[in-house]
Design a protein around this motif. Structure first.
Motif, short mmCIF file in Angstrom:
data_model
loop_
_atom_site.label_atom_id
_atom_site.label_comp_id
_atom_site.label_asym_id
_atom_site.label_seq_id
_atom_site.Cartn_x
_atom_site.Cartn_y
_atom_site.Cartn_z
N SER A 492 34.65 49.17 48.51
CA SER A 492 35.41 49.05 47.32
C SER A 492 36.27 47.48 47.77
N VAL A 493 36.71 47.09 46.21
CA VAL A 493 37.76 46.38 46.19
C VAL A 493 38.83 47.00 45.78
N VAL A 494 40.12 46.69 46.58
CA VAL A 494 41.35 47.31 46.22
C VAL A 494 42.22 46.12 45.72
N LEU A 495 42.84 46.34 44.49
CA LEU A 495 43.62 45.31 43.75
C LEU A 495 45.01 45.29 44.29
N THR A 496 45.79 44.48 43.95
CA THR A 496 47.16 44.28 44.28
C THR A 496 47.94 45.37 43.44
N ASP A 497 47.56 45.90 42.30
CA ASP A 497 48.15 47.11 41.86
C ASP A 497 47.80 48.58 42.19
N GLY A 498 47.01 48.27 43.37
CA GLY A 498 46.58 49.58 44.03
C GLY A 498 45.25 50.24 43.38
N THR A 499 44.80 49.65 42.31
CA THR A 499 43.41 50.21 41.82
C THR A 499 42.47 49.96 42.80
N GLU A 500 41.64 50.84 43.01
CA GLU A 500 40.48 50.72 44.02
C GLU A 500 38.94 50.98 43.14
N LEU A 501 38.48 49.51 43.15
CA LEU A 501 37.26 49.56 42.45
C LEU A 501 35.98 49.71 43.38
N PRO A 502 35.25 50.89 43.32
CA PRO A 502 33.99 50.94 43.92
C PRO A 502 33.18 50.00 43.64
N ALA A 503 32.51 49.47 44.71
CA ALA A 503 31.41 48.03 44.67
C ALA A 503 30.20 48.09 45.46
N ASP A 504 29.13 47.90 44.90
CA ASP A 504 27.92 47.62 45.57
C ASP A 504 27.64 46.09 45.69
N LEU A 505 28.33 45.38 44.93
CA LEU A 505 28.22 43.91 44.95
C LEU A 505 29.66 43.29 44.47
N VAL A 506 29.98 42.36 45.18
CA VAL A 506 30.98 41.55 44.73
C VAL A 506 30.63 40.16 44.50
N VAL A 507 31.05 39.54 43.59
CA VAL A 507 30.86 37.95 43.05
C VAL A 507 31.91 37.51 43.09
N TYR A 508 32.22 36.08 43.84
CA TYR A 508 33.29 35.53 43.86
C TYR A 508 33.04 34.14 42.86
N ALA A 509 33.55 34.24 41.51
CA ALA A 509 33.28 33.24 40.88
C ALA A 509 34.65 32.54 40.84
N THR A 510 34.87 32.00 42.02
CA THR A 510 36.16 31.68 42.45
C THR A 510 36.22 29.98 42.45
N GLY A 511 35.12 29.45 41.99
CA GLY A 511 35.28 27.98 41.62
C GLY A 511 34.54 27.17 42.87
N TYR A 512 35.02 25.96 42.83
CA TYR A 512 34.45 24.82 43.59
C TYR A 512 35.74 23.89 44.20
N GLY A 513 35.36 23.18 45.25
CA GLY A 513 36.34 22.30 45.76
C GLY A 513 35.89 20.93 45.36
N SER A 514 36.73 19.99 45.76
CA SER A 514 36.79 18.86 45.49
C SER A 514 35.54 17.94 45.99
N MET A 515 35.04 17.25 45.35
CA MET A 515 33.59 16.54 45.92
C MET A 515 33.64 15.79 47.14
N ASN A 516 35.07 15.39 47.44
CA ASN A 516 35.10 14.63 48.94
C ASN A 516 34.76 15.86 49.93
N GLY A 517 34.75 16.96 49.58
CA GLY A 517 34.39 18.03 50.86
C GLY A 517 32.75 17.81 51.10
N TRP A 518 31.94 17.13 50.13
CA TRP A 518 30.78 16.88 50.41
C TRP A 518 30.67 15.77 51.52
N ALA A 519 31.73 14.56 51.36
CA ALA A 519 31.45 13.55 52.41
C ALA A 519 32.09 14.28 53.64
N ALA A 520 32.96 15.24 53.91
CA ALA A 520 33.55 15.70 54.92
C ALA A 520 32.02 16.58 55.59
N ASP A 521 31.45 17.18 54.99
CA ASP A 521 29.99 17.81 55.44
C ASP A 521 29.08 16.78 55.99
#
Lengths: 606, 606
Positions: A492-521
């Motif tokens: 499950s995923v436990v939220l900061t308000d205490g809610t517990e969400l049972p989960a088979d899959l967690v998708v992180y739609a949490t965005g992308y970093g700056s393109m100079n990260g490609w240069a670092a890689d």
């Protein structure tokens, strides 16, 4: 109509005004009288130059800005031949004109707005280099070589030779890493300019970048906004093209534009030799190891491509699946699963809707407010003037629309955007009410300037609604808003308000970093840090810290790392800005002096 | 310009004249007063109708012709709403106008020329069926389905379903045999009209029809003449595209236009059931045997595709290679060989030149006179007004050029062509002199009307010179002119003048048979004979016997065999006439009445 044509012509005051201003401006420039030239600008004024004076993408402000720009660039630019290309128009006290002129090395066009004080905005853009014009229109290639010539090679034989030798016995001048719409549009322009170029991409075929995404994905921008250079989408092309159809288009485009596109190829490392001005790039081409030595390296790996994953407690013990949104394969396998999607921007909405359609139990976790615009409203209120069937019918061309768009300096763009989104809020008040009643946290940008400014500043923080918002409003997509993730348990995923969400899959739609990260890689952290943050305007809003930059950081223009360039953005930007990047690269290949005014400074590392 | 706009408008006499004629014509038609309508035509006059009145491609002549046409078609056509679409123009006593109107079932456009007596030429063409308009421009598909909908299919899933089921569980309405530019252009139009269609071709991939030809082959028509429907060649496309590049374009076009293209597929037999109105077509699809049941069968197998081989004594004992020109693989294998090419038209010249370039010893055997036009002269003198970069720059569109071309009735076209070729003869007098001095037998068509009339009448008898003529003139290509072939020996060709030409390879550039030969192969000799000769105008010149037909025999229009159609020609014809064929097929699918006026009569079997 002879009678009418014989009538004495009246002099349009807008025409006279612009012609006088251009003549005076040219006189001042020819006389190298910078004070006089700068004095012809209004107190509050903006000069945006794309490569024609500055060999950079730069906006200067006010008479002081104009003075500085001219002090550095006037002698080498030698601008002359200013003239209008259409009849100027006057509206609301501002006279607007499309203009053209020449420089020492090229031909340029632009746009001028005059107010009571003088020039309010000036856009100047290079479009071709003298002696290196593209072979098009009247100068298109003949194709057949008429006459007879023993031993001549056919088009196919020459092409086969190039495909066999480039990257082996012959080195590309430019290596483009990333073969999405950005790399392909730039590659097409470089091909037309005769710049030997290889595009590498880890996917097997052009278009696979789109084909591999979740199945419901369609373009969120409309067709008129999305044309590639040279070949427009046909009149029967869908407004919002499905991902696989765009994939097919990109694949055919790469083929007929004769791009040297290496699929199934990854770059494993790159380093720059300052002495020779050459990169050494190791690539794995479908299992074969090759070393390339381009002079110029373009990273076109995606503004939204360098995934950013959160670090929540328990991610290591969660027994289900965890995916970044860019890795989500689509909903098919999750019809009867419980899914928690962390995030509330475009990808989060699209993924939640497709999962719901397939029958999954979906919860969206919204951690901070999101800007939502209904697609229809965006088309009608924000884009229709420049990019719509009606605009096309009224004579608007893609080039003119792009130039109109470009003529508005970023500093004042927000002011012009605020009323657009005010109108959208009025128009869709019921829609926004319902979302808020469902608990969804809305915003319209920090200064209420809406979607496009969020895109330019941070490339995130919004959803163009094509249907998912209704599911959020009516509860089909479950919503947990204003909370964070505390931790993951085994199931499950436990939220900061205490809610517990049972989960088979967690998708992180949490965005992308700056393109100079490609240069670092690819190159090194040192080079990534030397170049600094990519994208954003320095607007001092969330995820876009100041100071003000005037242009998008490091995009399509010289960086602190010689020979390293960033290219990308949506299809509109890939089309329009690829021209300026291509001209910068071509000039360097031909040894044309390219003194850079106001080289990008680095204020942030990522 | 307000002052000018306020001036009283003068009435252009050309405008007044056309408007009056159109209004009177419509009045007469609405009143069903056929005598009055016919009386509005000049004594010598031509009405060319493409599908709008006649559901046929028909030209009638004079008032009697107009009367007959209207007697048969007026009630069912119900024409109305005639108006001009541009300002009419007057030149040399003829007033010309672009017009549009409606019929009971569709929308039409056309062209009118008025002389002192009335209508001299009238062109009327159907361009869309009411209720079945193409989804384009303002009506283009949306692509994304906004909203949420459980279980909906993506674009790719629907396309995959169609690819899997059409021809198996679902039957095509139209089967197009032949996937060159003709089949592809027609397939694209049918796709846009929602007509389920399969295109079959024996080659593996679209474009292989071009790729497989000799390596030096380029289009002999220029790019402006060659656009396909919907997607123009880009502005950087070569004037005369090399064969492989055209092949790539056709392949991408078939892909992005979503054609159901079955490569590596041959039709083994076809038969028509008059009772059910359905074909039974056996096909071999890459080894798999399938039976298709289309309602309509289109043969698009090539105007120049059904090879015609001579029967010379000794062909059975010759030990070297013998090839029809369509089978010639290119010169690579014959660098040090002796080659005899029988024939002196396009293919003969191209093949001789490529062989000479590779080092072969080549002799051309010219049995009868040939019309030669230098490519540059053809472009400049014959085509530039409608199909050139200059024409495009002056506002000429492909559609307008095609319609202008179509507006000139075939009966009087030769008159207009003669001065063009007179001019070319003057311009290139030196060139023609040199050819004649080398013994080459020249002609300019029986009535000196030149290349395009030869193409329309017989599809042969000419070479567009792209270099080979110089080799003939200077003797690099050896020439034997005015002789026939007596026989072949084991290692030579013996001519009627007794000359013996040693040969390793004999190429028979001896042309092609009538397209109804394809029907004989695929269906039966009986059906081929029922349909009769395909192509030609009935001009009573060589290879085009009378009587006069008015239109090209059996092309793009109903034949004596229900459900059997012929399509093809150069890229211009494939583009333009595919529209009228597609509309005829669509109307039949939708059950719209299509009473055919003046069904093709059969005067010749081949």
């Amino acid at each position: 109509m002879t009678a009418l044509q014989d009538a004495p012509a009246t002099v349009d005051p807008a025409v006279a005004r612009v012609n006088t201003w251009l003549a005076d401006f040219e006189d001042a420039l020819v006389a190298r009288d910078i004070d006089r030239a700068a004095g012809m600008f209004a107190t509050t004024s903006f000069w945006r130059d794309l490569v024609s004076f500055t060999w950079n993408l730069t906006t200067v402000e006010g008479r002081d800005g104009v003075t500085e720009l001219l002090q550095s660039t006037l002698d080498s630019t030698h601008p002359h031949g200013f003239h209008t290309t259409e009849t100027p128009e006057e509206a609301d006290g501002v006279t607007s004109a499309w203009i053209a002129f020449e420089t020492a090395v090229g031909r340029a066009r632009g746009h001028l707005r005059l107010n009571d004080e003088g020039a309010f905005t000036l856009l100047t853009t290079l479009y071709e280099l003298k002696g290196y014009e593209e072979a098009a229109g009247l100068d298109r290639p003949k194709g057949a070589e008429h006459g007879a010539n023993k031993g001549r090679l056919s088009w196919q034989e020459k092409r086969d030779h190039e495909l066999a030798e480039l990257g082996r016995t012959e080195q590309p001048y430019v290596l483009i890493v990333g073969g999405g719409q950005g790399g392909i549009a730039l590659g097409a322009r470089l091909r037309q300019l005769g710049v030997p170029t290889i595009i590498v991409d880890s996917h097997a075929r052009p278009g696979d970048q789109w084909r591999g995404r979740y199945k419901s994905l369609c373009l969120h921008d409309p067709v008129w906004y999305d044309h590639l250079p040279y070949i427009d989408f046909p009149k029967n092309w869908p407004i919002f093209a499905p991902k696989d159809k765009i994939g097919d288009w990109l694949e055919m485009y790469a083929k007929v534009m004769e791009l040297n596109y290496w699929g199934s190829t990854t770059c494993t490392s790159a380093s720059y030799d300052e002495a020779t001005g050459e990169w050494t790039v190791l690539v794995d081409r479908d299992g074969e190891q090759l070393t390339l030595h381009p002079k110029q390296l373009v990273l076109a790996t995606g503004v939204s491509g360098k995934k950013r994953l959160p670090a929540f407690a328990g991610m290591d013990i969660f027994r289900g699946e965890q995916q970044h949104s860019s890795e989500h394969p689509g909903p098919q396998a999750y019809a009867d699963k419980k899914v928690v999607v962390i995030g509330s921007n475009n990808s989060a909405h699209d993924i939640c809707a497709a999962l719901w359609e397939t029958g999954a139990d979906v919860t969206m976790v919204q951690r901070s407010s999101t800007h939502i615009v209904r697609s229809d409203s965006l088309m009608t209120v924000a884009l229709a003037g420049l990019y719509s069937e009606e605009a096309v019918a009224s004579g608007m061309t893609t080039q003119k629309a792009d130039m109109t768009f470009a003529s508005l300096p970023y500093r004042i763009m927000a002011e012009f955007q605020i009323p657009v989104y005010d109108e959208i809020r009025r128009r869709d008040a019921d829609f926004y009410d319902r979302l808020e009643k469902a608990g969804f946290m809305l915003d319209y940008g920090e200064d209420n300037s809406g979607l496009f400014m969020k895109y330019l500043r941070r490339g995130s923080g919004y959803y163009i609604d094509v249907g998912a918002s209704e599911l959020v409003a009516n509860g089909d997509i479950k919503l947990k808003a204003g909370v964070g993730v505390e931790r993951l348990t085994e199931d499950s995923v436990v939220l900061t308000d205490g809610t517990e969400l049972p989960a088979d899959l967690v998708v992180y739609a949490t965005g992308y970093g700056s393109m100079n990260g490609w240069a670092a890689d690819l190159i090194s952290q040192k080079v990534a840090d030397k170049v600094g943050k990519v994208w954003g305007l320095g607007s001092d809003t969330a995820k876009d810290p100041g100071p003000w930059e005037g242009e998008q950081r490091n995009m399509w223009k010289p960086t602190q790392q010689e020979g390293l360039w960033f290219h990308g953005g949506n299809l509109h930007q890939s089309r329009h800005y690829s021209l300026y990047l291509a001209l910068q690269l071509k000039a360097r290949m031909e040894g044309i002096p390219t003194p850079v005014y106001a080289l990008q400074e680095v204020h942030h590392l990522s």
